[in-house]
Design an enzyme around this catalytic site. Structure first.
Site, PDB file in Angstrom:
ATOM      1  N   HIS A 106      -0.851  39.917  20.071  1.00 30.64           N
ATOM      2  CA  HIS A 106      -0.527  38.717  20.858  1.00 30.64           C
ATOM      3  C   HIS A 106       0.435  39.034  22.005  1.00 30.64           C
ATOM      4  O   HIS A 106       1.317  38.243  22.335  1.00 30.64           O
ATOM      5  CB  HIS A 106       0.072  37.624  19.960  1.00 30.64           C
ATOM      6  CG  HIS A 106      -0.870  37.148  18.898  1.00 30.64           C
ATOM      7  ND1 HIS A 106      -1.832  36.188  19.131  1.00 30.64           N
ATOM      8  CD2 HIS A 106      -1.015  37.515  17.603  1.00 30.64           C
ATOM      9  CE1 HIS A 106      -2.523  35.978  18.019  1.00 30.64           C
ATOM     10  NE2 HIS A 106      -2.051  36.777  17.085  1.00 30.64           N
ATOM     11  N   ASN A 137      -4.083  30.157  15.014  1.00 32.09           N
ATOM     12  CA  ASN A 137      -5.029  30.618  16.023  1.00 32.09           C
ATOM     13  C   ASN A 137      -5.911  29.454  16.465  1.00 32.09           C
ATOM     14  O   ASN A 137      -5.792  28.342  15.959  1.00 32.09           O
ATOM     15  CB  ASN A 137      -5.913  31.747  15.467  1.00 32.09           C
ATOM     16  CG  ASN A 137      -5.168  33.064  15.314  1.00 32.09           C
ATOM     17  OD1 ASN A 137      -4.410  33.460  16.193  1.00 32.09           O
ATOM     18  ND2 ASN A 137      -5.393  33.748  14.212  1.00 32.09           N
ATOM     19  N   TYR A 182       6.251  38.850  10.361  1.00 28.52           N
ATOM     20  CA  TYR A 182       6.545  38.265  11.659  1.00 28.52           C
ATOM     21  C   TYR A 182       8.040  38.282  11.956  1.00 28.52           C
ATOM     22  O   TYR A 182       8.468  38.679  13.045  1.00 28.52           O
ATOM     23  CB  TYR A 182       5.990  36.841  11.733  1.00 28.52           C
ATOM     24  CG  TYR A 182       4.531  36.817  12.127  1.00 28.52           C
ATOM     25  CD1 TYR A 182       3.576  37.487  11.360  1.00 28.52           C
ATOM     26  CD2 TYR A 182       4.100  36.146  13.255  1.00 28.52           C
ATOM     27  CE1 TYR A 182       2.245  37.491  11.719  1.00 28.52           C
ATOM     28  CE2 TYR A 182       2.761  36.146  13.615  1.00 28.52           C
ATOM     29  CZ  TYR A 182       1.835  36.816  12.849  1.00 28.52           C
ATOM     30  OH  TYR A 182       0.521  36.825  13.215  1.00 28.52           O
TER      31      TYR A 182
END
Length: 485
Positions: free
Chosen positions: A56, A129, A339
């Site tokens: 990303h 997403n 993350y």
């Protein structure tokens, strides 16, 4: 193609016994912290690029607000969802997955759809997403999957051999591959696509009763996609086409909006539903669990500085608020660690102190020091807990809802392995024109693969989803449909 006799090992040389399934407590988990191979893979993967995001990397963002339009407090005690008409400021980052920071916007790729809600109980990040499913369902496979989407270590070129080899050996990817290769694989703009939380999450109400939930952001602009030839032309002429479109739309007052809906599943249904509700490669039928409107998201303000806001924005699916919790989804369980760990590496341990990430809620913790600490660092206040000097203390009423786990600790797969029904259903829902374009896109993407063995293996998956699907791809590639197993 020959099979290697080399043993896969950890970085310290120990052989790896299972590289397909993370270690969980029973078939549904949760994932165990003692799975050091999983932790090493994810932690190392987060540190493979400096300094742009590993995935990303190319993105665009905007500020806006979320307004509640329906009272769902019977399902969740989350304060920002507590009353109709309530508005919460938010920031969103859209992105492509595989490309580098300078890559083109109009490539065939899933789009990241990451929303940060600045609630009075802390930041809530919904990191999804523009597709309701994903390629894999266990985080232990994520570094390997993303490696296939990146460049060959010798040629530094994209590697279709790796892409299709991995997908053909990972049949759980079939549903997402079908979506990716369909018209939806190249959105016309970031405004003309839906968004999804993708994973299953848990909502808990004020009485402690839990339900399972999936998030759907429905674009009010309508879904539009790009013709492949126009997308390729734009990639060369204006690689920042989506970024420019979003900025210009907001700049002229054409504020894009999405309606947020959820599917709600009673907690007990998870044990009897025909698909594992925690498998992120599967969807829940909307006939079984209809969409329920929650609110409306509107984007009405552009960033003042791209780096300070879009590039330094950090999102983690582990940033929960009271009333919203994790599910046993194995892919989600890995993302809860990966993350936040990526942000600690990429932006720094104090990334939540940056203005774009800073909560509007008061922060009281015992974290101190670290690079780029922009606060008073706690001053002379108490820096540990428990303490006898009036420092911040825990609040038991905000403990996550308890849930039962059982089973033998082991590296185990999901119990359900039907990877074909939903992909076949999707194929049959398409019009003839959409099917033709889907097959054409797949054939075009698979033609550069150098090994017929890989192509035939993947054709077999398409055939199992729908015989016509497999036969048309096989015909396009000039290859036979493999014999039924």
């Amino acid at each position: 193609m020959s099979q290697s006799n080399n043993k896969l090992t950890t970085s310290w040389g120990a052989p790896v016994g299972d590289n397909q399934n993370s270690m969980t407590a029973g078939s549904r988990g949760p994932t165990l912290l003692q799975d050091v191979h999983l932790l090493e893979k994810l932690a190392h993967f987060n540190r493979e690029r400096v300094p742009e995001r590993v995935v990303h990397a190319k993105g665009a963002g905007a500020h806006g607000y979320f307004e509640v339009t329906q009272d769902l407090s019977q399902y969740t005690k989350a304060a920002f969802l507590s009353e109709v008409g309530k508005r919460t400021p938010m920031f969103i980052r859209f992105s492509t997955v595989a490309g580098e920071l300078g890559s083109a916007d109009t490539v065939r790729d899933p789009r990241g759809f990451a929303v940060k809600f600045y609630t009075e109980e802390g930041n809530y990040d919904l990191v999804g997403n523009n597709t309701p499913v994903f390629f894999i369902r266990d985080a232990i496979k994520f570094p390997d999957f993303i490696h296939t989407q990146k460049r060959h270590p010798q040629t530094h070129l994209k590697n279709p051999n790796a892409v299709w080899d991995f997908w053909s050996l990972s049949p759980e990817s079939l549903h997402q591959v079908t979506i990716l290769m369909s018209d939806r694989g190249i959105p016309a703009t970031l405004r003309h696509m839906h968004g999804f939380g993708s994973h299953t999450f848990k909502w808990v109400n004020a009485e402690g009763k839990a339900v399972w939930v999936k998030y759907h952001f429905k674009t009010e602009q309508g879904v539009r996609n790009l013709d492949v030839n126009l997308a390729a032309q734009l990639a060369g002429e204006n690689p920042d086409y989506h970024t420019e479109d979003l900025f210009n739309a907001i700049d002229k007052g054409d504020f894009p909006a999405w309606k947020l809906c959820v599917q709600i599943m009673p907690e007990e249904d998870a044990d009897t539903y025909r698909f594992d509700p925690f498998d992120v490669t599967k969807v829940w039928s909307q006939k079984d669990y209809p969409l329920i409107e929650v609110g409306r998201m509107v984007l009405d303000r552009n960033p003042e500085n791209y780096f300070a806001e879009v590039e330094q924005a950090t999102f983690s699916p582990g940033s929960f608020v009271p009333g919203i919790e994790a599910s046993p989804d194995k892919m989600l369980q890995g993302r809860l660690f990966a993350y936040a760990d990526a942000h600690r590496y990429r932006v720094g341990a104090n990334h939540n102190q940056l203005p774009i990430n800073r909560p509007v809620a008061e922060v009281n913790n015992n974290q101190r020091d670290g690079a780029m600490n922009s606060t008073s660092n706690g001053g002379g206040s108490v820096y540990y807990e428990p303490n006898s000097f009036g420092g911040a203390t825990e609040s038991p009423q905000h403990k996550p809802a308890p849930f039962k786990v059982s089973g033998q600790a082991d590296s185990v797969a999901y119990d359900h392995n039907d990877h074909y029904t939903q992909a076949g259903d999707l194929y049959r829902l398409l019009s003839e024109e959409e099917r033709a374009r889907l097959v054409q896109n797949i054939v075009g993407a698979m033609t550069p693969v150098e090994y017929d063995e890989i192509k035939i293996r993947q054709i077999g998956h398409f055939y199992k989803a729908d015989p016509e699907f497999g036969q048309r791809v096989a015909a396009g590639l000039g290859l036979p449909v493999p014999a039924a197993e």
